[in-house]
Design a protein around this motif. Structure first.
Motif, PDB file in Angstrom:
ATOM      1  N   UNK A  83       0.851  -1.181   0.000  1.00 53.82           N
ATOM      2  CA  UNK A  83       0.000   0.000   0.000  1.00 53.82           C
ATOM      3  C   UNK A  83       0.889   1.235   0.000  1.00 53.82           C
ATOM      4  N   UNK A  84       0.544   2.211  -0.847  1.00 56.39           N
ATOM      5  CA  UNK A  84       1.280   3.460  -0.909  1.00 56.39           C
ATOM      6  C   UNK A  84       0.339   4.613  -0.550  1.00 56.39           C
ATOM      7  N   UNK A  85       0.841   5.590   0.216  1.00 56.79           N
ATOM      8  CA  UNK A  85       0.046   6.713   0.697  1.00 56.79           C
ATOM      9  C   UNK A  85       0.098   7.834  -0.322  1.00 56.79           C
ATOM     10  N   UNK A  86      -1.089   8.349  -0.691  1.00 58.21           N
ATOM     11  CA  UNK A  86      -1.177   9.489  -1.616  1.00 58.21           C
ATOM     12  C   UNK A  86      -2.181  10.482  -1.045  1.00 58.21           C
ATOM     13  N   UNK A  87      -1.777  11.765  -0.988  1.00 56.90           N
ATOM     14  CA  UNK A  87      -2.654  12.784  -0.440  1.00 56.90           C
ATOM     15  C   UNK A  87      -3.751  13.141  -1.429  1.00 56.90           C
ATOM     16  N   UNK A 102       2.511  -4.952  -8.367  1.00 51.85           N
ATOM     17  CA  UNK A 102       1.993  -3.604  -8.233  1.00 51.85           C
ATOM     18  C   UNK A 102       1.726  -3.245  -6.781  1.00 51.85           C
ATOM     19  N   UNK A 103       0.970  -2.203  -6.543  1.00 49.22           N
ATOM     20  CA  UNK A 103       0.628  -1.775  -5.191  1.00 49.22           C
ATOM     21  C   UNK A 103      -0.696  -1.036  -5.230  1.00 49.22           C
ATOM     22  N   UNK A 104      -1.243  -0.761  -4.045  1.00 48.45           N
ATOM     23  CA  UNK A 104      -2.516  -0.068  -3.875  1.00 48.45           C
ATOM     24  C   UNK A 104      -2.256   1.312  -3.284  1.00 48.45           C
ATOM     25  N   UNK A 105      -3.177   2.230  -3.543  1.00 48.65           N
ATOM     26  CA  UNK A 105      -3.096   3.574  -2.990  1.00 48.65           C
ATOM     27  C   UNK A 105      -4.157   3.748  -1.904  1.00 48.65           C
ATOM     28  N   UNK A 106      -3.794   4.478  -0.884  1.00 50.32           N
ATOM     29  CA  UNK A 106      -4.764   4.781   0.170  1.00 50.32           C
ATOM     30  C   UNK A 106      -4.569   6.200   0.655  1.00 50.32           C
ATOM     31  N   UNK A 107      -5.633   6.727   1.290  1.00 48.64           N
ATOM     32  CA  UNK A 107      -5.569   8.075   1.849  1.00 48.64           C
ATOM     33  C   UNK A 107      -4.669   8.100   3.077  1.00 48.64           C
ATOM     34  N   UNK A 108      -3.934   9.192   3.282  1.00 45.94           N
ATOM     35  CA  UNK A 108      -3.074   9.279   4.476  1.00 45.94           C
ATOM     36  C   UNK A 108      -3.921   9.473   5.737  1.00 45.94           C
ATOM     37  N   UNK A 109      -3.423   8.935   6.817  1.00 48.41           N
ATOM     38  CA  UNK A 109      -4.073   9.125   8.106  1.00 48.41           C
ATOM     39  C   UNK A 109      -3.533  10.370   8.799  1.00 48.41           C
ATOM     40  N   UNK A 110      -3.915  10.518  10.069  1.00 47.73           N
ATOM     41  CA  UNK A 110      -3.472  11.683  10.832  1.00 47.73           C
ATOM     42  C   UNK A 110      -1.972  11.641  11.047  1.00 47.73           C
ATOM     43  N   UNK A 111      -1.301  12.773  10.770  1.00 50.28           N
ATOM     44  CA  UNK A 111       0.149  12.907  10.902  1.00 50.28           C
ATOM     45  C   UNK A 111       0.909  11.946   9.988  1.00 50.28           C
ATOM     46  N   UNK A 112       0.296  11.522   8.880  1.00 47.35           N
ATOM     47  CA  UNK A 112       0.963  10.665   7.919  1.00 47.35           C
ATOM     48  C   UNK A 112       1.426  11.509   6.739  1.00 47.35           C
ATOM     49  N   UNK A 113       2.562  11.133   6.132  1.00 50.24           N
ATOM     50  CA  UNK A 113       3.190  11.909   5.076  1.00 50.24           C
ATOM     51  C   UNK A 113       2.846  11.286   3.730  1.00 50.24           C
ATOM     52  N   UNK A 114       2.526  12.140   2.783  1.00 49.11           N
ATOM     53  CA  UNK A 114       2.276  11.677   1.409  1.00 49.11           C
ATOM     54  C   UNK A 114       3.583  11.157   0.826  1.00 49.11           C
ATOM     55  N   UNK A 115       3.488  10.025   0.087  1.00 52.28           N
ATOM     56  CA  UNK A 115       4.689   9.415  -0.474  1.00 52.28           C
ATOM     57  C   UNK A 115       5.223  10.177  -1.672  1.00 52.28           C
TER      58      UNK A 115
END
Length: 819
Positions: free
Chosen positions: A623-627, A686-699
C-alpha cells in the motif's frame, strides 16, 4: 431497659474509680478515643493528648477522663461496658464453675494475663470465684516477688466446696467483702478495698495518677487489647444450661441483648440532647429578648445620633456665616463701628466668654458620635451571634428528631426480635398450581423450615431478607398479626459465600469445580446437570451440617455464533482505507503470496475468520500513501504506463484514483511503483493507494495530510547547507525533496540528544526548528548552541516540505532555478 445481669454489678462498682482507672489503662487507644465522641466538651478538653486515634500522652489523658467521670455516671457506664466488650475472652470466666479445672485454665492463660484477671476479680459477683481469683493472684504476686516462676498446679488448692456447675453468675457480692483490686509489683496483699461512695451531691474523687500505667505483673505473651472478635460475646456471658453462643438457636437472645444495649444508649443520648435543647431554647429566648431590647436601644441611639448630626451641621453653618461676614467690609473685612469678629469656633450672638465652651461642646458631641457608632457596631455583632446560636439550636432540634426516629425504629426492631423464632431450612419446593397435578410452571416457591418442637412450617421464598435461603441454613422467622409468618431473616449472611464453577460428578458425589478449587455439593442434582455452569452458595460446617455448597443456581450461557468467513470487496476497501480497489490485482496478490481464498463475483471467501485473515494482511499488502492532491495521485499511478504493465480486469473494475468515479483503462490501473525514497512493501505485481491518516506523510509530496500547499517553483540555493531539527514524521524526506533546489539538508530528530546537532552546525547557512514536533528540553538547549556558533535560527510552524521550503526562501532569498 436495663440488663438484669450487668446492671447490679455496675451499681456495685460504679463508685470505684480505682477499678475504672485499671480498666482505662488496659483499654486500647482507639477505644479510649471513641469514648470522647458523644461528649464534645470533654473531647475539646482532652484534644491536646490525642493525635488521630492514638494517645500521645496516655497518663494525662486518663487523669482528665477520670476527673470528668467522677461526676458523670453515664461516662463511667460507657467506660465500664467498653472494657467488658473489649475483653470477651476474659469475660467467659463468669460462665464456668469455680473449681480446680478453672484454676488450671487460669494458670494456662486461657482467660488472659494477670492484669485482666485482677480486674475480673473485682467484677465477678460469685464469692467462690472471688476466692479462687484471689488465690491465683496471690500465686502470681508471690512468684513475681521471689523472682521465680509461678508454683505448680498442685501447690495451690482451690477452696473447699466449690460451687456446682449450675451456680448462676448473678449472685450478689457479700456485704463484708468488697471487691478486690489487682496487686502492684511492690504490694504484699492482693486485696484492695473499694473506695467508699461519696455523699449526695459530692463528685467522686479521682485517685492520684502518674504518667505510667498500673504496675500489675504483666505476662510476656499478653495480647494487645482490641475490640472483641465476631465469635466473642459482646454482652453478658450465658449462664449454665443455656445453649452455646456459637449455635444459631441463641442468635435471638443475643440479638435482643444487643438491641437493648443500643436502645439504652440511644435513649440516654436522646435525653442528653433534650436537656441541651431545652437549655439552648432558653438561651435562644433570652438572646431574642436581649436582641429586642438592644434593637430598641439601637433605634433610640440612632435617633439621638441624627439629632447630634443636625446640631453639628447647624453649628458649622453658623461658623461659615461668621467667617463670610468677617471677610467682607473695610479694614480687614469688618464694617466701621462693628464689633470685632468672634474667635474661631465661637457662635455669633453668644457672650464672648462662652465661645470657648462652644468649641468644647462640639468636641464632646463628636466623641459622643464616635461612642454611639461603636455601640451600634457592638450591638450588631451581638445580634449576629444570637442568630448563629439560634441556627445551632435548630440543628440540635433536628438531631433530636433523628435520634427519636432511630429510637422508635430500634424499639420496633427489638419488639420484632422478641417475637421472632429461630429455625433451620429443611428444603425448598414449588407449590402446585390450582387445577394442575404436580408442581407445574407458575407455582409459588416456598421454603420449609423446622422450628422448635420439630414443627415444620412453610413460608414463601420471596419473604426472606436479604434473599432466599438455602438448604440447612438457619433463619429467624417473624410472626404476622393473623397467626401466619410475615417473613424471615437470614442469620448466616456473613458466613455464606457465592462460588462459581462447573458441576461435576466424581465417584457418585457431586462437586462444583472452580478455577483453582473444588467444593462438595450437598444438594440433589441429576445427570443432566453434569458439566453445567452454576453459582453455588457455600456455608461453613455447623452441628450436623457439613461445609460445602448447599444451594445451586444454573447460570444461563448464550451460544457463541461462528465468525463470518466471507468479505465483500467494498468491506476490504474500507478496511484498508484504499482510494480504489482492483479485485483482479488483489486476487493475483493472494495467489502469489500463497494465501488460500475463493474469489467470488462480489467478494472473497476465506474459509476461516474473515477479520483474522484481513488483520494478517496488514503487514503484507503493498500500500502506498497518496494525499488528496491530483498531482500526487497521478504521480503515484504514473509508473504503470511507463512499465507497460496492465493488470487483468477482475470481477469489479477499479475506479480512477483521482476522481474515484469512471473506470480507468488498463494502463491506468495501479501497478508496481518504484521506490521514491519510501520504504514500501515490494511486490512485483503492483501496489494499492490509500488516503493518508493523521500525521501521515504523502509518499509523493512529503506533506502532512491536510496541509498540502501549491507546488512552488524551482529555486537555486547554490548548494547552501541548512540543519533541520524536528519534524520526525517527515524525517529524512526533507533532504530528498529539497535536493532538487540545490539545497543540502542535515536532518536531526526532535527528540534525540544535542550531540549530533552541536557537531553539525559549523558552516550552516541556517538552523531550521520545526516547532510542531520537537522536545522542549532540546529546544531550550539548542538556542544557546546556535547563538554561540553564529548560525541564524529559523522557526517553522509546519512540518510539510512545502512549508519548510517557503520559510527558507523568505529567509535566504535564493534565485530562480531552471524549470
Amino acid at each position: 431497659m436495663g440488663d438484669p445481669f450487668w446492671d447490679p454489678i455496675f451499681d456495685r462498682l460504679k463508685d470505684d474509680l480505682d477499678l475504672l482507672r485499671l480498666m482505662a489503662f488496659d483499654l486500647d487507644d482507639g477505644v479510649l478515643v471513641d469514648l470522647l465522641r458523644p461528649n464534645s466538651p470533654l473531647q475539646r478538653r482532652l484534644a491536646p493528648f490525642v493525635k488521630g486515634r492514638r494517645l500521645v500522652r496516655r497518663g494525662p489523658f486518663i487523669v482528665g477522663l477520670l476527673q470528668d467521670a467522677g461526676h458523670d455516671e453515664p461516662l463511667r457506664r460507657i467506660l465500664f461496658f467498653s472494657w467488658i466488650t473489649a475483653n470477651g475472652k476474659t469475660m467467659t470466666f463468669p460462665s464456668v464453675p469455680a473449681d480446680a479445672a478453672a484454676l488450671e485454665r487460669l494458670r494456662a492463660g486461657e482467660f488472659g494475663p494477670p492484669t485482666k484477671v485482677a480486674i475480673l476479680a473485682r467484677i465477678d459477683p460469685r464469692p467462690a470465684a472471688r476466692l479462687l481469683l484471689e488465690g491465683y493472684l496471690a500465686e502470681v504476686a508471690a512468684a513475681a516477688g521471689s523472682g521465680g516462676h509461678p508454683p505448680s498446679p498442685a501447690a495451690v488448692r482451690p477452696p473447699a466446696g466449690p460451687p456446682s456447675a449450675r451456680q448462676p453468675p448473678t449472685a450478689p457480692p457479700s456485704a463484708d467483702r468488697p471487691p478486690s483490686g489487682p496487686p502492684s509489683a511492690g504490694q504484699t496483699s492482693p486485696v484492695r478495698p473499694a473506695a467508699a461512695p461519696p455523699s449526695a451531691g459530692q463528685p467522686l474523687a479521682v485517685p492520684p495518677l502518674a504518667d505510667q500505667p498500673p504496675s500489675a505483673p504483666l505476662s510476656a505473651d499478653q495480647p494487645p487489647t482490641a475490640p472483641p472478635a465476631a465469635d466473642q460475646p459482646s454482652s453478658a456471658p450465658p449462664a449454665a444450661g443455656q445453649p452455646p453462643a456459637d449455635k444459631p438457636a441463641a442468635a435471638g437472645p443475643g440479638r435482643e441483648a444487643e438491641l437493648k444495649r443500643r436502645l439504652d444508649e440511644a435513649r440516654e443520648e436522646a435525653r442528653n440532647l433534650r436537656r441541651q435543647l431545652k437549655a439552648a431554647e432558653a438561651e435562644r429566648q433570652s438572646l431574642q429578648g436581649r436582641a429586642s431590647a438592644q434593637g430598641g436601644e439601637l433605634a433610640r441611639l440612632r435617633q439621638e445620633l441624627e439629632g447630634l448630626r443636625q446640631e453639628l451641621e447647624r453649628t458649622r453653618a453658623r461658623h461659615a456665616a461668621l467667617a463670610a461676614e468677617r471677610a467682607s467690609g473695610p479694614a480687614g473685612g469688618r464694617p466701621a463701628g462693628a464689633e470685632p469678629p468672634p474667635p474661631d469656633g465661637a457662635v455669633p450672638g453668644s457672650p464672648g466668654p462662652g465661645r470657648p465652651e462652644d468649641r468644647a461642646r462640639i468636641t464632646t458631641l463628636e466623641e459622643a458620635l464616635a461612642r454611639r457608632a461603636a455601640t451600634i457596631s457592638r450591638l450588631e455583632g451581638d445580634l449576629e451571634e444570637a442568630r448563629r446560636r439560634l441556627e445551632r439550636s435548630a440543628d440540635q432540634a433536628g438531631q433530636v428528631a433523628r435520634l427519636q426516629e432511630l429510637s422508635h425504629r430500634q424499639e420496633a426492631e427489638l419488639e420484632a426480635g422478641r417475637q421472632a423464632v429461630p429455625g433451620r431450612v429443611v428444603t425448598r419446593a414449588q407449590e402446585a398450581v390450582a387445577g394442575r397435578s404436580g408442581a407445574g410452571p407458575g407455582g409459588r416457591r416456598v421454603v420449609v423450615v423446622e422450628i422448635a418442637d420439630a414443627r415444620l412450617v412453610q413460608i414463601p421464598e420471596n419473604r426472606f431478607r436479604p434473599g432466599p435461603p438455602v438448604d440447612g441454613e438457619w433463619v429467624l422467622l417473624h410472626p404476622g398479626p393473623d397467626g401466619t409468618w410475615s417473613g424471615g431473616q437470614l442469620l448466616e449472611t456473613a458466613a455464606r459465600l457465592e462460588r462459581v464453577g462447573v458441576l461435576a460428578c466424581r465417584g457418585g458425589s457431586w462437586f462444583l469445580d472452580g478455577d483453582e478449587e473444588s467444593w462438595p455439593v450437598w444438594t440433589a442434582l441429576t445427570a443432566a446437570d453434569e458439566g453445567v455452569a452454576a453459582a453455588g452458595v457455600w456455608l461453613p460446617a455447623l452441628a450436623e451440617r457439613p461445609a460445602g455448597i448447599h444451594g445451586v443456581r444454573v447460570l444461563a450461557t448464550a451460544a457463541v455464533a461462528a465468525p463470518p468467513t466471507f468479505t465483500s470487496f467494498a468491506t476490504i476497501q474500507r478496511f484498508f482505507r484504499l482510494i480504489a480497489f482492483d479485485a483482479g490485482l488483489f486476487a493475483r496478490f493472494l495467489a502469489d503470496q500463497g494465501i488460500p481464498a475463493t474469489v467470488r463475483p462480489d467478494g472473497i471467501d476465506w474459509g476461516k475468520d474473515a477479520r483474522g485473515a484481513l488483520n494478517a494482511l496488514r503487514g503484507r499488502l503493498p500500500v502506498r500513501v497518496a494525499c488528496e492532491r491530483p498531482e500526487c495521485r497521478r504521480t503515484a499511478a504514473a509508473p504503470a504506463a511507463a512499465s507497460g504493465q496492465a493488470p487483468a480486469a477482475g470481477p469489479a473494475a477499479a475506479s480512477d484514483p483521482v476522481s474515484g468515479s469512471a473506470p480507468a483503462a488498463a494502463s491506468d490501473q495501479i501497478p508496481a511503483v518504484p521506490g521514491s525514497g519510501e520504504a514500501i512493501r515490494s511486490w512485483a505485481g503492483g501496489c494499492f493507494l490509500r488516503d493518508p491518516g493523521e500525521d501521515e506523510v504523502c509518499s509523493v509530496c512529503h506533506e502532512i495530510a491536510g496541509t498540502a500547499e501549491p507546488v512552488a517553483a524551482s529555486w537555486d540555493f547554490g548548494g547552501a547547507r541548512v540543519v533541520i531539527v524536528g519534524g520526525d514524521v517527515v524525517g529524512s524526506r526533507y533532504a530528498e525533496s529539497l535536493a532538487r533546489h540545490r539545497l543540502q539538508v542535515d536532518w536531526h530528530g526532535g527528540f534525540a540528544g544535542l550531540g549530533g546537532v552541536r557537531d553539525g552546525l559549523g558552516g550552516a547557512a541556517a538552523l531550521v526548528i520545526i516547532l510542531a514536533q520537537i522536545s522542549h528540553t532540546l529546544l531550550r538547549e539548542l538556542l544557546p548552541v546556535a547563538r554561540a556558533a553564529g548560525v541564524p535560527v529559523v522557526f517553522c510552524p509546519v512540518r510539510g516540505v512545502t512549508g519548510v521550503l517557503r520559510r527558507l526562501v523568505e529567509f535566504l532569498q535564493p534565485g530562480q532555478g531552471k524549470p
